[in-house]
Motif scaffolding. Structure first.
Motif: not given
Length: 860
Positions: A697-698, A701, A716, A730, A833, A836-838, A840-841
């Motif tokens: 999950n975020k 990170l 990623f 991920l 997805k 989104e994580y990139k 957020e990081l």
């Protein structure tokens, strides 16, 4: 109907190799150790994609590792590591520790598979710490494959590093027929799975043919290529292997036996067998209505050829169906509704084994004075198959009696309408002054005739309208009332006045006189009594909230003489709580035909796909979506899958009397039928394939250190491509990937629901067959809730069997697409997805740690 599905297990897989090529894949893992820490380094090694690795005779392929290092007075060694302990075919060894700065080690590639070499070097403990520089090169048959360099600090230990490669050599294969048994007409695929083994052959699938031969049982089965007969032997390119099927095309006259097939690929011979059943295990099955019909009605018969509980899929063209009326030719004729032929004998009918032949016995209206039975014999043109006889029961039919509703509960009233059937089959009204003789012969404790306001078990000259009433309290042991209706059918006849006078003398005349006196006594004052009893009941109901007093039913049935010995109709009225006991209440919504997916985890019912994948597949599965179709795949987890696809559904039924046309309605408690499918991820497989950290999950990170932000963003980004990963992995895109597979399967389900199939002579969509086609009426086999549920469930399961066959075929075609996985991975749900994580990081990290990273998503 039970269907056997053959399927190749499909598992959605992510590869964790850094690079993948059609012939060869190289990955390098370097491990540096110290007393206090361990660092894992994963180096990308590029391979020239134009490299052509030539296949040579077995045992002549060589793999060579060259190693150079400085300082040259340090020692180094090359050793082959037993990375797969189950590999008993290979020879293990190495160079031993040597100085001089140059080493070379060569092995013969005899079995293919993974080769791992340990590169180690260092000083003795007496030397001070220093840095050792290593260079290595890998050759396959003197073709340079790759090379690299690395450094490692020397402390007081040997520093091992590992170089691995996957050989293109193929030395073995598995051969399997898709089923363990078969019936005539079944087509079985043959599966070939290439692999590695301790053989003395080398298989080149680009040049060598598969040679298949039936070495036993060839009198019962043959090879077919794209549907065309090939005989007992066939030779085809490996790439064309899916075009060959094994089909039983002749009956086995003896006991159970086996067809044995031999496969020769690259000189390596394998065998598998399939059981062939005796012709004694086959039978004709006929579905028909065993309720008596009127002499101008049709009894529809569905004829199937069956083998061990499953209809036959295909028959030799020379086997035909024959039907003949062997008793009762004067009662009607046969009609072949599929081919438009009629007659008392129908020969050479093409058999429709899965759809069933629809044959009707059509009553011709011939007058009968009592119940009569015709016998229809069905047999095939093959004398080895037993025939089957079907009885068709007729009732007398000049007088037509219509009872609405035809099933009564306590305190109910039915309208009895009497009409005449003419010689040409047409049905007409009787004159208004036509009188009828009415009699209750059996079961009168539960119901009597009612003419005007009189209730009795016998009326000599009743005029229409005529009613039939049931008692307020029913005897549960009596489920039907037998009634008789007679009248004058002579030409010119009408009311009772014009009846012919019979010659009645002596005791017969005396008995009739007594009967008439008794009947008149019963009639006298009955209207008054009936009115008084009903009025009394209503008063008590209002004052004391008590149930009404019973209708005064005469319990003794009529057993006297009849005015009309030939012109009469006789039949049953279904009474009792029966179907109306389960009458539909408002708000009962019928089944709407939805079919959805029930997700189960990868270890459902001990079907552990993640573990199986890690042991038998490379690369192992990171995620799985797999509908649980029945499968029979040798040496596979699929051997455990049987009857797991369809989730048992809770059926609710109620009885609907609509304008006297009663039928059972049904719904499913869950509002949907569900098909099971595994949807899960395999985290252990991901970690065992080179990943160090899985991001769930975020919030996780935060475990990524600042100095590795760019590495994580690169990992990623690599994950966007199917089959790639890195140190940081991920899990969200894996879930998304498998859910896209689920969405695609749902689309296929809805497409197949719209497909039309032939069911008893008519074409309907599967959705209509599940929802609205089946109208189960109230009769002996469905006159209770439990019986109705049984009949409806049997029907629905039969339709679902047909549906699953078509669903499997469409699904299998979809997953055979070579681009299926890549297209799934490129789906926006999966790609977002990762994005989104990139993002957020990058939000959670200071810009200085990612601003120059070429893998950042964008400045934010």
């Amino acid at each position: 109907m039970t269907s056997t599905q053959k399927a190749v297990a499909f598992v959605s897989r992510f590869s964790f190799l850094v690079s993948r090529f059609s012939f060869l894949a190289i990955s390098v893992f370097l491990i540096a150790t110290s007393a206090n820490s361990q660092i894992k380094i994963k180096e990308k090694v590029e391979i020239n994609p134009k490299l052509n690795i030539l296949l040579k005779p077995l045992a002549q392929h060589t793999i060579r590792v060259d190693l150079q290092w400085t300082p040259t007075d340090a020692y180094a060694a090359i050793r082959r590591v037993n990375y797969h302990p189950e590999d008993t075919c290979s020879i293990w060894g190495g160079t031993g520790n040597q100085t001089g700065g140059n080493l070379s080690y060569e092995v013969i590639d005899k079995v293919g598979g993974s080769y791992v070499f340990e590169l180690s070097g260092g000083y003795s403990p007496c030397y001070p710490p220093t840095v050792i520089y290593f260079n290595y090169s890998i050759y396959y048959d003197n073709d340079s494959i790759s090379g690299g360099s690395f450094t490692a600090p020397s402390y007081r230990e040997i520093i091992p590093s590992y170089v691995g490669l996957t050989s293109p050599l193929i030395t073995d294969y598995d051969f399997e027929i898709s089923s363990e048994d078969m019936c005539i007409g079944n087509r079985e695929l043959m599966y070939f799975e290439l692999g590695l083994g301790c053989t003395n052959v080398e298989i080149d699938t680009s040049t060598e043919n598969i040679n298949l031969q039936i070495i036993a049982g060839g009198e019962y089965a043959s090879f077919y290529r794209n549907g065309e007969l090939q005989g007992d032997y066939v030779s085809i390119p490996f790439s064309d292997r899916k075009s060959i099927e094994l089909k039983q095309d002749e009956f086995n006259l003896g006991d159970e036996t086996f067809v044995v097939v031999q496969s020769n690929l690259g000189g390596l011979i394998k065998q598998d067998s399939v059981k062939i059943y005796s012709k004694r295990d086959y039978e004709l099955i006929v579905y028909y209505d065993d309720i008596p019909i009127n002499i101008d009605q049709i009894n529809y018969m569905g004829v199937y050829l069956d083998c061990l509980g499953g209809y036959i899929y295909e028959l030799p063209a020379d086997i035909k169906l024959n039907a003949e009326i062997i008793i009762g030719k004067d009662l009607g004729y046969l009609e072949d509704f599929d081919n438009g032929r009629t007659g008392s004998i129908l020969n050479d009918i093409p058999i429709l084994p899965t759809e069933g032949n629809l044959i009707g016995f059509v009553g011709n209206g011939t007058k009968i004075t009592e119940m009569d039975t015709a016998i229809v014999r069905f047999k095939t043109s093959n004398p080895l198959l037993d025939s089957i006889d079907v009885p068709i029961v007729f009732t007398p039919g000049r007088i037509v009696v219509i009872i609405q509703p035809n099933t009564l509960s306590s305190g109910d009233t039915a309208t009895v309408t009497i009409k005449e059937r003419l010689d040409d089959g047409s049905i007409v009204e009787f004159p208004s002054d036509q009188t009828f003789e009415l009699a209750v012969l059996d079961g009168c404790i539960n119901g009597n005739f009612m003419v005007g306001d009189s209730i009795n078990v016998y009326f000599e000259d009743a005029l229409q309208p005529i009613k039939f009433v049931t008692s307020d309290t029913l005897d549960s042991e009596v489920d039907s009332v037998l009634i008789r209706v007679g009248t004058n059918l002579d030409e010119g006849g009408g009311g009772g006045i014009s009846r012919p006078v019979r010659n009645i003398k002596g005791e017969e005349e005396k008995q009739i006189t007594v009967d008439k006196i008794n009947q008149e006594t019963l009639h006298t004052g009955f209207a008054k009594m009936f009115a008084e009893r009903k009025a009394e009941a209503e008063i008590k109901k209002k004052e004391n909230n008590e149930p009404p007093i019973e209708v005064p039913i005469i319990e003794a049935c009529y057993n006297g003489n009849y005015l009309y010995e030939t012109d009469y109709w006789q039949g049953n009225i279904v009474v009792g709580d029966e179907c109306d006991t389960w009458s539909c209440l408002s708000g009962f919504n019928d089944f709407n035909g939805l079919i959805n997916i029930q997700e189960v985890e990868q270890d459902y019912n001990d079907i552990n796909y993640c573990l199986f994948s890690s042991e038998h597949q490379y690369p192992p599965a990171a995620g799985i979506f797999k509908p649980l179709f029945d499968e029979v795949i040798y040496n596979s987890i699929s051997e455990k899958i049987k009857d797991q696809l369809l989730v048992n559904f809770n059926l609710e039924v109620c009885y609907m009397n609509y304008n006297y046309n009663g039928y059972w309605r049904y719904r499913i408690s869950e509002n949907s039928i569900f098909l099971r499918a595994i949807l899960d991820v395999c985290e252990d497989n991901i970690l065992n394939s080179g990943t160090e950290f899985i991001i769930h999950n975020k919030s996780e990170l935060s475990i990524i250190p600042n100095e590795e932000i760019c590495l994580a963003l690169e990992n990623f980004e690599d994950q966007r491509k199917y089959g790639y990963g890195g140190k940081y992995y991920l899990i969200a895109p894996v879930w998304a990937h498998e859910k896209v597979h689920k969405q695609n399967f749902e689309k296929i389900i809805n497409e197949v629901l719209k497909l039309k199939t032939t069911y008893f002579g008519n074409k309907y969509s599967y959705k209509d067959l599940l929802v609205s086609v089946f109208k189960l009426e109230c009769y002996e086999n469905s006159n209770s809730e439990s019986k109705a549920k049984f009949q409806i469930r049997k029907y629905l399961v039969n339709i679902l069997d047909l549906f699953v066959d078509d669903l499997y075929e469409r699904y299998n075609k979809a997953i055979e697409d070579d681009d299926n996985e890549r297209n799934t991975q490129s789906h926006p749900d999966v790609q977002w997805k990762i994005t989104e994580y990139k993002i957020e990081l990058q939000k959670k990290s200071l810009k200085q740690f990612w601003k120059d990273c070429p893998y950042r998503e964008k400045d934010i």
